[in-house]
Scaffold this active site. Sequence first.
Site, PDB file in Angstrom:
ATOM      1  N   ASN A  34       0.836  -1.221   0.000  1.00 15.06           N
ATOM      2  CA  ASN A  34       0.000   0.000   0.000  1.00 15.06           C
ATOM      3  C   ASN A  34       0.863   1.260   0.000  1.00 15.06           C
ATOM      4  O   ASN A  34       0.344   2.368  -0.031  1.00 15.06           O
ATOM      5  CB  ASN A  34      -0.983   0.002   1.182  1.00 15.06           C
ATOM      6  CG  ASN A  34      -0.275   0.159   2.516  1.00 15.06           C
ATOM      7  OD1 ASN A  34       0.952   0.130   2.575  1.00 15.06           O
ATOM      8  ND2 ASN A  34      -1.042   0.321   3.570  1.00 15.06           N
ATOM      9  N   ASP A  58      -3.909  -2.420   0.205  1.00  9.47           N
ATOM     10  CA  ASP A  58      -3.705  -2.535   1.649  1.00  9.47           C
ATOM     11  C   ASP A  58      -4.247  -3.894   2.103  1.00  9.47           C
ATOM     12  O   ASP A  58      -5.456  -4.128   2.044  1.00  9.47           O
ATOM     13  CB  ASP A  58      -4.460  -1.388   2.335  1.00  9.47           C
ATOM     14  CG  ASP A  58      -4.333  -1.429   3.851  1.00  9.47           C
ATOM     15  OD1 ASP A  58      -3.807  -2.431   4.390  1.00  9.47           O
ATOM     16  OD2 ASP A  58      -4.766  -0.458   4.490  1.00  9.47           O
ATOM     17  N   TYR A 147       3.191  -2.984  17.572  1.00  9.54           N
ATOM     18  CA  TYR A 147       3.918  -3.875  16.658  1.00  9.54           C
ATOM     19  C   TYR A 147       4.070  -5.258  17.302  1.00  9.54           C
ATOM     20  O   TYR A 147       3.723  -6.281  16.709  1.00  9.54           O
ATOM     21  CB  TYR A 147       5.292  -3.272  16.362  1.00  9.54           C
ATOM     22  CG  TYR A 147       6.144  -4.062  15.401  1.00  9.54           C
ATOM     23  CD1 TYR A 147       5.807  -4.144  14.047  1.00  9.54           C
ATOM     24  CD2 TYR A 147       7.305  -4.699  15.834  1.00  9.54           C
ATOM     25  CE1 TYR A 147       6.609  -4.855  13.161  1.00  9.54           C
ATOM     26  CE2 TYR A 147       8.110  -5.408  14.946  1.00  9.54           C
ATOM     27  CZ  TYR A 147       7.762  -5.474  13.615  1.00  9.54           C
ATOM     28  OH  TYR A 147       8.557  -6.185  12.744  1.00  9.54           O
ATOM     29  N   LYS A 151       2.285  -8.756  16.086  1.00  7.14           N
ATOM     30  CA  LYS A 151       3.097  -9.887  15.625  1.00  7.14           C
ATOM     31  C   LYS A 151       2.850 -11.126  16.484  1.00  7.14           C
ATOM     32  O   LYS A 151       2.904 -12.248  15.989  1.00  7.14           O
ATOM     33  CB  LYS A 151       4.580  -9.512  15.632  1.00  7.14           C
ATOM     34  CG  LYS A 151       4.944  -8.456  14.568  1.00  7.14           C
ATOM     35  CD  LYS A 151       4.830  -9.012  13.167  1.00  7.14           C
ATOM     36  CE  LYS A 151       5.359  -8.051  12.119  1.00  7.14           C
ATOM     37  NZ  LYS A 151       5.253  -8.578  10.758  1.00  7.14           N
TER      38      LYS A 151
END
Length: 333
Positions: A34, A58, A147, A151
């Site tokens: 994206n 995206d 993040y 993950k």
Amino acid sequence: MTKRVLITGAAGFLGSHLCDYFIEKEYRVVGMDNLITGDLDNISHLFGQKNFEFYHHDVSKFVHVPGEIDYILHFASPASPIDYLKIPIQTLKVGSLGTHNLLGLALEKNARILVASTSEVYGDPLVHPQTEDYWGNVNPIGPRGVYDEAKRFQEAITMAYHTYHQLETRIVRIFNTYGPRMRLNDGRVLPAFIGQALRGEDLTVFGNGSQTRSFCYVSDLVEGIYRLLMSDYSQPVNIGNPDEISILDFADEIVKLTGTKQKVVFKELPKDDPTQRQPDITRARKLLDWEPKINREEGLKITYDYFKSLPPDKLYRKEHNTFEGYVRQRMAK
Ligand code: UDP
């Protein structure tokens, strides 16, 4: 028929190197990005090649790709601490919703999927070096939480698809990686130091520089990822270079490499900055017969030569290109 691979985050640092690797091996490659942190300059050399297609999309939104797909590599994600601060929601979405969409696509296409996980799942690790069976020490609501937790969720949902749907899945835990095509302004330590040296600025070491990292050159990482994809192993595997160094010593190496006359200055340590990080790569050695080949001296030289060759607008650019901006720029040529 040649195999077809979908690579998300194709215009990013790792994604673009993976595209090159698979094109070189004569796969058909579908790149998707994206472009919020990626840069089409990283893959512009592939446009026009018959085995390469690109989708500007995206992956947090429903993903559709016509035709068969044999492998999916999910590498779309912001990947630097300043990006997590600027675009926290997108960071969460691409790791969670994006992964869910791609797992669904893998089921639909009967494809094998490899997801890019990270040493950040270990947080500020209390076990050193980090083995894959360590569960980590993550602050879910800190600046890196968006993040790290995305993950960690990614790993959980990937394992769930594996156990519930018998989907062929692979999880790579990537440790700090460097090389050409890192974004100079992404705030990560290597582009930060080299960018500062090239612009004649002081090198900013955060904290007292005693925190450690272990840096892997990108071609080693890509080779490890390929071997993991082709293996039959569905548990997470660390891929990284165990050669650990403190950030202060790393700054000294960059000073020597670049010959800069600037000094090292100390800035405040960002919140939740891990104090130590080093991969235990016993599993990768055993299962994949893999270990890194390029040492830091060699890798840093190649990387510095790349950054030196960049045009000044990249060296001084604060924000990255948008897709529209990129197209305008290409049309004007
Ligand atoms: N760092 C630094 N100066 C900078 C950028 C980063 O001292 O200009 C430090 C940072 O605090 C961290 C290490 O370098 O301890 C690696 O940071 P990076 O953002 O590259 O990766 P990560 O922290 O995610 O491993």
